[in-house]
Design a protein around this motif. Sequence first.
Motif, mmCIF file in Angstrom:
data_model
loop_
_atom_site.group_PDB
_atom_site.id
_atom_site.type_symbol
_atom_site.label_atom_id
_atom_site.label_comp_id
_atom_site.label_asym_id
_atom_site.label_seq_id
_atom_site.Cartn_x
_atom_site.Cartn_y
_atom_site.Cartn_z
ATOM 1 N N ARG A 16 -11.283 -0.232 -19.677
ATOM 2 C CA ARG A 16 -10.827 -1.531 -20.147
ATOM 3 C C ARG A 16 -10.090 -1.317 -21.456
ATOM 4 O O ARG A 16 -10.661 -0.849 -22.444
ATOM 5 N N ALA A 18 -7.868 -2.352 -24.859
ATOM 6 C CA ALA A 18 -7.900 -3.420 -25.862
ATOM 7 C C ALA A 18 -6.660 -4.285 -25.797
ATOM 8 O O ALA A 18 -6.673 -5.448 -26.214
ATOM 9 N N TRP A 19 -5.567 -3.742 -25.294
ATOM 10 C CA TRP A 19 -4.309 -4.478 -25.182
ATOM 11 C C TRP A 19 -3.763 -4.309 -23.763
ATOM 12 O O TRP A 19 -3.803 -3.211 -23.195
ATOM 13 N N THR A 20 -3.271 -5.398 -23.214
ATOM 14 C CA THR A 20 -2.627 -5.344 -21.900
ATOM 15 C C THR A 20 -1.285 -6.059 -21.974
ATOM 16 O O THR A 20 -1.147 -7.080 -22.669
ATOM 17 N N ASP A 36 -4.061 -9.640 -26.017
ATOM 18 C CA ASP A 36 -5.135 -8.836 -26.587
ATOM 19 C C ASP A 36 -6.355 -8.871 -25.679
ATOM 20 O O ASP A 36 -6.346 -9.472 -24.603
ATOM 21 N N GLY A 37 -7.447 -8.225 -26.134
ATOM 22 C CA GLY A 37 -8.631 -8.114 -25.298
ATOM 23 C C GLY A 37 -9.345 -9.413 -25.049
ATOM 24 O O GLY A 37 -10.167 -9.513 -24.120
ATOM 25 N N THR A 65 0.724 -4.104 -31.827
ATOM 26 C CA THR A 65 -0.646 -3.676 -31.525
ATOM 27 C C THR A 65 -1.224 -2.789 -32.615
ATOM 28 O O THR A 65 -2.427 -2.852 -32.899
ATOM 29 N N GLN A 71 -3.348 3.552 -25.500
ATOM 30 C CA GLN A 71 -4.392 2.526 -25.507
ATOM 31 C C GLN A 71 -3.855 1.167 -25.062
ATOM 32 O O GLN A 71 -4.555 0.163 -25.147
ATOM 33 N N ARG A 129 -6.398 -7.324 -17.494
ATOM 34 C CA ARG A 129 -7.464 -7.403 -18.502
ATOM 35 C C ARG A 129 -8.805 -7.707 -17.860
ATOM 36 O O ARG A 129 -9.827 -7.104 -18.214
ATOM 37 N N THR A 130 -8.837 -8.625 -16.906
ATOM 38 C CA THR A 130 -10.102 -9.076 -16.335
ATOM 39 C C THR A 130 -10.506 -8.347 -15.060
ATOM 40 O O THR A 130 -11.696 -8.217 -14.771
#
Length: 425
Positions: A16, A18-20, A36-37, A65, A71, A129-130
């Motif tokens: 997972r 921290a940034w997508t 963001d996360g 970011t 990342q 992210r999810t």
Amino acid sequence: MMQLTGRSGKEATVTRFAWTAGIDWGGAAHHLWLMDGLGEMRGRRVVDHTAAAVSEAVTWLRQVTGVPVDQIAVAIETPRGVLVDTLIEQGFAVFAINPKQLERFRDRFSMAGAKDDPRDARVLADALRTDPRAFRRVRPDDPAIIRLRELCRITEDLQEEEGRLVNRLREQLYRVNAAWLALCPAADEPWLWTVLGVVPHPDAWANLPRRRITPVLRAHRIRRVSVDDVVTALQQPHLQAAAGVADAVAMRLTALLPQLTLVHAQRARTEREIERALAALAASPEEEPRKHRDVQILRSLPGVGRIVSATMLTEAAGPLAERDYLTLRAQGGIAPVTKRSSKRTFHVHMRYACKARLRQALFHWARTSIQNDAAARVYYDGLRGRGHPHARALRSVADRWLRILVAMLKTGSLYDPTRFLATSV
């Protein structure tokens, strides 16, 4: 890191980030959405499909970011293309998702399902992210695999073009009730093209001298048709076409035959290139023993020829490298689709959403294997005896071969026909 157990029973590691970022890919411009996360939008922009614009977008992502690019996870619909290659080269973790899955994720933000580029970029970023398990990480293909894949697709295009030209040739011969169709009903043999190239006018075929036919049959190593057969067929009575049709057919053949000959020669040359590419993969250097062994194992199986092995290595490179049987059978259309509604309704039907080229390769592999492998034939006959139709039985044969192939890849062993024959008798 999070450990997730997949359907195959093995542990799968999902990271997972921290940034997508989500990218809605376009022809001239791409929509970029950064999140963001916590799911908050931290920036959005339209990126032109130019080197300068993409470079500027990469710099912008780094500045906003404040973390290394490895990342930052990037979600996109297509798994390949120059934009994807550029992002991977820059160090981003790039993930691809099927457009049908994206359509389902879109319902989170719009029940109407309206297509909107900025919204799709947002949907991609939030879904990654999810639900990172719904995406697959894009890995750059080996240059040798890219070259082999392109050769396979060139061969496919040339084969289709040759088929169209052959159909047009046959139609012209049919216009004048040509006796050639009795000798070569499909008009798809090069010896016929050579003879017609020398004598394209229909009025001259009945008086075609033997000296025109003999060297052609000898050069193409034709044994099923003799010179006497050709002469006899051409001198048989035939229906007469209207005046002027023979001249029209001659003009058509004069224009058509050079194209057909050229396309056929190009296809033969490309097939030789495929054979050389496979030999090069099988003779890979010692630092790449796995690639070398995979080609040997695949080509040791009955029914796996040049085209089938090349298609398997290029269209299923990822599942083969990961020894992933479930993904391999799903992408090849072998795994059935089950539908269950309430307690009484249960349907099983053929899978249509798959890689068409891989499905075709598996079909021909199964079809050829039952002609050359006794164990495969016994298995096929058993399925037919239980009432399965031909296509359904071939899919089961292909599924059996995939199980055997994955087991052989895991153990690094070549195919032993006596072992499987003993278990099927």
